[in-house]
Write a protein that holds these residues in place. Structure first.
Motif, PDB file in Angstrom:
ATOM      1  N   LYS A  49       0.826  -1.214   0.000  1.00 34.78           N
ATOM      2  CA  LYS A  49       0.000   0.000   0.000  1.00 34.78           C
ATOM      3  C   LYS A  49       0.856   1.258   0.000  1.00 34.78           C
ATOM      4  CE  LYS A  49      -3.897  -2.326   2.238  1.00 34.78           C
ATOM      5  NZ  LYS A  49      -4.654  -2.544   3.490  1.00 34.78           N
ATOM      6  N   LEU A  50       2.017   1.222   0.692  1.00 33.56           N
ATOM      7  CA  LEU A  50       2.927   2.369   0.634  1.00 33.56           C
ATOM      8  C   LEU A  50       3.408   2.604  -0.797  1.00 33.56           C
ATOM      9  CD1 LEU A  50       5.250   2.026   3.785  1.00 33.56           C
ATOM     10  CD2 LEU A  50       3.095   3.256   3.552  1.00 33.56           C
ATOM     11  N   LEU A  51       3.600   1.511  -1.541  1.00 37.25           N
ATOM     12  CA  LEU A  51       4.079   1.590  -2.921  1.00 37.25           C
ATOM     13  C   LEU A  51       2.936   1.791  -3.913  1.00 37.25           C
ATOM     14  CD1 LEU A  51       6.629  -1.350  -2.710  1.00 37.25           C
ATOM     15  CD2 LEU A  51       7.229   1.055  -3.114  1.00 37.25           C
TER      16      LEU A  51
ATOM     17  N   ILE B  69       8.098   4.869  -2.555  1.00 30.45           N
ATOM     18  CA  ILE B  69       7.172   5.267  -1.484  1.00 30.45           C
ATOM     19  C   ILE B  69       7.025   6.786  -1.455  1.00 30.45           C
ATOM     20  CG2 ILE B  69       7.729   3.241  -0.084  1.00 30.45           C
ATOM     21  CD1 ILE B  69       9.282   5.181   1.808  1.00 30.45           C
ATOM     22  N   CYS B  70       7.899   7.498  -2.170  1.00 25.25           N
ATOM     23  CA  CYS B  70       7.801   8.955  -2.291  1.00 25.25           C
ATOM     24  C   CYS B  70       6.942   9.271  -3.516  1.00 25.25           C
ATOM     25  CB  CYS B  70       9.180   9.581  -2.472  1.00 25.25           C
ATOM     26  SG  CYS B  70      10.331   9.248  -1.126  1.00 25.25           S
ATOM     27  N   PRO B  71       5.912  10.097  -3.364  1.00 20.66           N
ATOM     28  CA  PRO B  71       5.005  10.366  -4.492  1.00 20.66           C
ATOM     29  C   PRO B  71       5.724  10.830  -5.753  1.00 20.66           C
ATOM     30  CG  PRO B  71       4.109  11.271  -2.461  1.00 20.66           C
ATOM     31  CD  PRO B  71       5.484  10.782  -2.130  1.00 20.66           C
TER      32      PRO B  71
ATOM     33  N   HIS C 117       6.034   7.332 -10.106  1.00 20.73           N
ATOM     34  CA  HIS C 117       5.768   7.122 -11.531  1.00 20.73           C
ATOM     35  C   HIS C 117       6.752   6.156 -12.176  1.00 20.73           C
ATOM     36  CE1 HIS C 117       8.859  10.315 -11.696  1.00 20.73           C
ATOM     37  NE2 HIS C 117       9.148   9.836 -12.885  1.00 20.73           N
ATOM     38  N   TYR C 118       7.887   5.914 -11.539  1.00 18.16           N
ATOM     39  CA  TYR C 118       8.864   4.981 -12.118  1.00 18.16           C
ATOM     40  C   TYR C 118       8.352   3.543 -12.132  1.00 18.16           C
ATOM     41  CZ  TYR C 118      12.382   8.651 -12.273  1.00 18.16           C
ATOM     42  OH  TYR C 118      13.074   9.811 -12.562  1.00 18.16           O
ATOM     43  N   ILE C 119       7.310   3.253 -11.351  1.00 13.17           N
ATOM     44  CA  ILE C 119       6.737   1.911 -11.433  1.00 13.17           C
ATOM     45  C   ILE C 119       5.329   1.938 -12.035  1.00 13.17           C
ATOM     46  CG2 ILE C 119       8.171   0.847  -9.665  1.00 13.17           C
ATOM     47  CD1 ILE C 119       5.825   1.103  -7.707  1.00 13.17           C
ATOM     48  N   ASN C 120       4.977   3.034 -12.716  1.00 20.57           N
ATOM     49  CA  ASN C 120       3.739   3.023 -13.488  1.00 20.57           C
ATOM     50  C   ASN C 120       3.827   1.889 -14.512  1.00 20.57           C
ATOM     51  OD1 ASN C 120       2.797   5.230 -12.112  1.00 20.57           O
ATOM     52  ND2 ASN C 120       3.101   6.699 -13.782  1.00 20.57           N
ATOM     53  N   GLY C 121       2.793   1.103 -14.587  1.00 19.63           N
ATOM     54  CA  GLY C 121       2.810  -0.085 -15.439  1.00 19.63           C
ATOM     55  C   GLY C 121       2.933  -1.361 -14.632  1.00 19.63           C
ATOM     56  N   VAL C 122       3.168  -1.220 -13.324  1.00 18.10           N
ATOM     57  CA  VAL C 122       3.292  -2.397 -12.463  1.00 18.10           C
ATOM     58  C   VAL C 122       1.984  -3.196 -12.440  1.00 18.10           C
ATOM     59  CG1 VAL C 122       2.613  -1.173 -10.342  1.00 18.10           C
ATOM     60  CG2 VAL C 122       4.058  -3.204 -10.183  1.00 18.10           C
TER      61      VAL C 122
ATOM     62  N   TYR D 161      14.283  10.104   4.646  1.00 17.48           N
ATOM     63  CA  TYR D 161      15.561   9.387   4.584  1.00 17.48           C
ATOM     64  C   TYR D 161      15.990   9.175   3.131  1.00 17.48           C
ATOM     65  CZ  TYR D 161      18.778   5.408   5.248  1.00 17.48           C
ATOM     66  OH  TYR D 161      19.861   4.560   5.222  1.00 17.48           O
ATOM     67  N   ILE D 162      15.074   8.714   2.302  1.00 14.75           N
ATOM     68  CA  ILE D 162      15.378   8.462   0.895  1.00 14.75           C
ATOM     69  C   ILE D 162      15.621   9.774   0.151  1.00 14.75           C
ATOM     70  CG2 ILE D 162      14.310   7.673  -1.269  1.00 14.75           C
ATOM     71  CD1 ILE D 162      13.038   5.402   0.541  1.00 14.75           C
ATOM     72  N   ARG D 163      14.797  10.760   0.411  1.00 10.50           N
ATOM     73  CA  ARG D 163      14.959  12.058  -0.263  1.00 10.50           C
ATOM     74  C   ARG D 163      16.307  12.686   0.063  1.00 10.50           C
ATOM     75  NH1 ARG D 163       8.858  13.445   1.400  1.00 10.50           N
ATOM     76  NH2 ARG D 163       7.809  12.943  -0.586  1.00 10.50           N
ATOM     77  N   ASN D 164      16.757  12.520   1.280  1.00  7.42           N
ATOM     78  CA  ASN D 164      18.045  13.095   1.661  1.00  7.42           C
ATOM     79  C   ASN D 164      19.190  12.468   0.878  1.00  7.42           C
ATOM     80  OD1 ASN D 164      19.844  14.691   3.460  1.00  7.42           O
ATOM     81  ND2 ASN D 164      20.470  12.669   4.190  1.00  7.42           N
TER      82      ASN D 164
END
Length: 487
Positions: A131-133, A282-284, A288-293, A379-382
Motif C-alpha cells: 500500500k505504501l508503494l 514510497i515517495c510520491p 511514476h517509475y513503477i507506473n505499469g506495475v 531518509y530516501i529524499r536526503n
C-alpha cells in the motif's frame, strides 16, 4: 564450572547481551575510523587464528577482543558513512532490534502451525508495504496474489521463473522445456542468468537485449517485439520477460507499460525487479517509475537495500499465488496439520526454495512502526539530494564527465581521458578507482557502459551526511590530480 556459559540461561543472556550491544554501539560510534574497504591480504585470518577449535570454553571478553583485533580489520564496512560502492545495504536501530528479537525467539516458520504470528505478521506487513508503494490490489493478500519475504532478489526471480516455467509447461507439455525463452535487458542483474541455469533454461535461450545511451540504457520495447516475433517464427516459446527499475550499472528504468503489453500479448510472465529503486517509490514524486506495475505478474524490492531493514529481507509480490504454490509445494506426512489440510492458512514453505525460514517480518514491521512513512520518505529524499550535490560537483570539474543522467542516488561518472589515451580512459579510471579505495577513506565501485570504464558513486549508507560526500569528492579530485600529473 560455576560461570560456564550454558546453552540458554536468561540471566547469562542478559549479562552477555548487554556487553554485545555495548560492543556494537561502540563500533558504530567509531566506524569512521576504519578503512572503509578492508586492506587485508587473502588468507590473512588463517595466520591469526588457531588450527582447531578450543577444547575448553573461553570468555566472551576474549572473543570480543579477537573480533576487535582480528575480525574487524577484515571487514569492509558497509554501514560506514564513507561507503559509496555497489548499492546500500541498510542497517538501522529499528532493523537491528527486530533482528535481535527474531534471533531471540528463533522460530522456524515454514508453515502457519509452526508459529502462526510469523506467517500472519508477514502477510500483514507486506500488505502494508504494498500500500505504501501503491501496488495494484491483486498483489494484496485479500486477492488471488500476495506477498512473501525472500532472502534476496536472486531468490525472488528464481521462484517466479520456476512458477512461470511450470505454468507454460503444463500448457504445452514437459518435453518443450528446450524451446522456452527468457528475455531481459543486457543491464538486468546476473541473478536472472543464474535462475535460468537452475531452472534448466538452455543458455542459448536466454536473450539479453542490447541497450545503449540513446535510451539511457533502458530496454527498447521495439527490440523486444522484434526478438519475440523472430523467435515465434522459429517455433520457439517466449515465456518470461524481466524488466528492471534501477539497474545495477546505472539505475536505468525500463518502460514498464510497454513491456507489460508485449508480455500480455504473447502470454509471457512479466516480472519487475526493483530491488534497489523500489524503496524510492514510497515517495510520491518517484512513484511514476513503477507506473505499469499493474501489468506485472510479479514485483520485487529489497527492503534490506534502502529501506532501513537489516539484510536479508527481499519483498516479493505475485499476482497469482497459486502459480508459486503449484510449482514449489511439497506435502510430506510429517508436515501435515489440520489448518493446512483445510486450506485455511498460508504456508510460506510453498512460496520459496528452502523449507526453513526466519521471522524476518518482525524487523520490517518494527522499521515501519518506529520510523513511519514520513521519516522513511525523508531518509530516501536526503540520499537523493546528496547524490544530486555530488553530480553537480562532478559536472563543475572539466576533468570529469557524468556518463548518464542521475535518476535516484547513484552517480555514474569518469575522469576524462587525454587526447593520446590508447584505451579510452580504462586504465586511467581503473587506476583512480584503485587509488581511492586503497586509501581507505572511501569505497566506490565501477561498471562498463558502451565500452567506457565508469565509476559508480552510490549514496545510501545510514550515517552519510553532506560532509562525507564533500570529503569523498576531495579524495577523488586529489587522486585525479596525481594521476594526471598535477594538472
Amino acid at each position: 564450572m560455576e560461570n560456564e556459559l550454558k546453552p540458554m540461561d536468561s540471566e547469562q543472556l542478559r549479562e552477555n547481551a548487554h556487553k554485545m550491544v555495548d560492543f556494537i554501539a561502540d563500533y558504530y560510534k567509531s566506524i569512521e575510523n576504519f578503512p572503509v574497504l578492508s586492506q587485508v591480504h587473502p588468507g590473512y585470518l588463517r595466520e591469526l587464528l588457531p588450527d582447531s577449535a578450543p577444547n575448553h570454553p573461553e570468555s566472551l571478553q576474549d572473543v570480543l577482543d579477537d573480533v576487535r583485533q582480528k575480525i574487524l580489520p577484515g571487514v569492509t564496512h558497509w554501514q560506514s558513512p564513507d561507503y559509496f560502492a555497489y548499492f546500500p545495504s541498510n542497517s538501522s536501530t529499528a532493523g537491528f532490534l527486530g533482528e535481535m528479537l527474531s534471533a531471540g525467539i528463533n522460530i522456524v516458520g515454514f508453515s502457519w502451525v509452526t508459529s502462526p504470528a510469523a506467517t500472519e505478521l508477514e502477510v500483514i506487513v507486506l500488505d502494508w508495504l504494498a500500500k505504501l508503494l501503491k501496488l495494484p490490489d491483486h498483489f494484496l493478500s485479500s486477492g488471488q496474489g500476495g506477498g512473501v519475504i525472500q532472502g534476496t532478489a536472486s531468490e525472488a526471480v528464481l521462484v517466479v521463473l520456476l512458477a512461470a516455467r511450470d505454468r507454460v509447461l503444463r500448457r504445452v507439455g514437459k518435453d518443450f522445456l528446450g524451446k522456452l525463452l527468457v528475455y531481459a535487458s543486457d543491464q538486468a542483474h546476473a541473478a536472472l542468468q543464474k535462475a535460468c541455469q537452475i531452472a534448466g533454461i538452455h543458455p542459448g535461450n536466454f536473450r539479453l537485449l542490447k541497450t545503449d545511451s540513446s535510451t539511457n540504457y533502458a530496454l527498447d520495447p521495439d527490440l523486444v517485439c522484434q526478438a519475440v516475433s523472430d523467435d515465434l517464427a522459429a517455433g520457439l516459446i517466449p515465456f518470461f520477460l524481466c524488466a528492471t527499475v534501477g539497474t545495477t550499472s546505472s539505475t536505468a528504468v525500463d518502460p514498464l507499460s510497454s513491456l507489460g503489453k508485449i508480455a500480455k500479448d504473447n502470454d509471457m510472465w512479466f516480472h519487475i525487479d526493483a530491488a534497489y529503486a523500489g524503496s524510492a517509490c514510497i515517495c510520491p514524486e518517484y512513484r511514476h517509475y513503477i507506473n505499469g506495475v499493474e501489468g506485472a505478474d510479479s514485483f520485487n524490492m529489497n527492503a534490506h537495500k534502502w529501506f532501513l531493514t537489516n539484510f536479508d529481507c527481499s519483498a516479493l509480490w505475485v499476482k497469482d499465488r497459486s502459480a508459486l504454490i503449484q510449482s514449489l509445494s511439497t506435502n510430506p506426512e510429517y508436515l501435515k496439520n489440520k489448518a493446512s489440510q483445510a486450506n485455511a492458512v498460508v504456508d510460506y514453505k510453498d512460496w520459496q526454495i528452502p523449507l526453513g525460514r526466519r521471522f524476518r517480518s518482525l524487523k520490517l514491521w518494527m522499521v515501519m512502526r518506529l520510523y513511519g512513512l514520513e521519516n522513511l520518505q525523508s531518509y530516501i529524499r536526503n540520499h537523493i539530494k546528496l547524490a544530486e550535490q555530488f553530480e553537480e560537483l562532478v559536472a563543475a570539474d572539466p576533468r570529469f564527465e557524468v556518463i548518464v543522467p542521475r535518476t535516484f542516488s547513484l552517480v555514474c561518472f569518469r575522469l576524462l581521458p587525454t587526447v593520446h589515451d590508447q584505451d579510452n580512459g580504462h586504465k586511467l579510471n581503473s587506476s583512480l578507482l584503485e587509488a581511492v579505495n586503497s586509501s581507505g577513506k572511501i569505497f566506490i565501485s565501477h561498471t562498463v557502459l558502451s565500452g567506457k570504464f565508469v565509476l559508480r558513486f552510490a549514496v545510501g549508507a545510514p550515517l552519510t551526511e553532506e560532509r562525507h560526500v564533500s570529503s569523498a569528492w576531495e579524495v577523488l579530485q586529489k587522486h585525479a590530480t596525481t594521476l594526471l600529473g598535477g594538472s
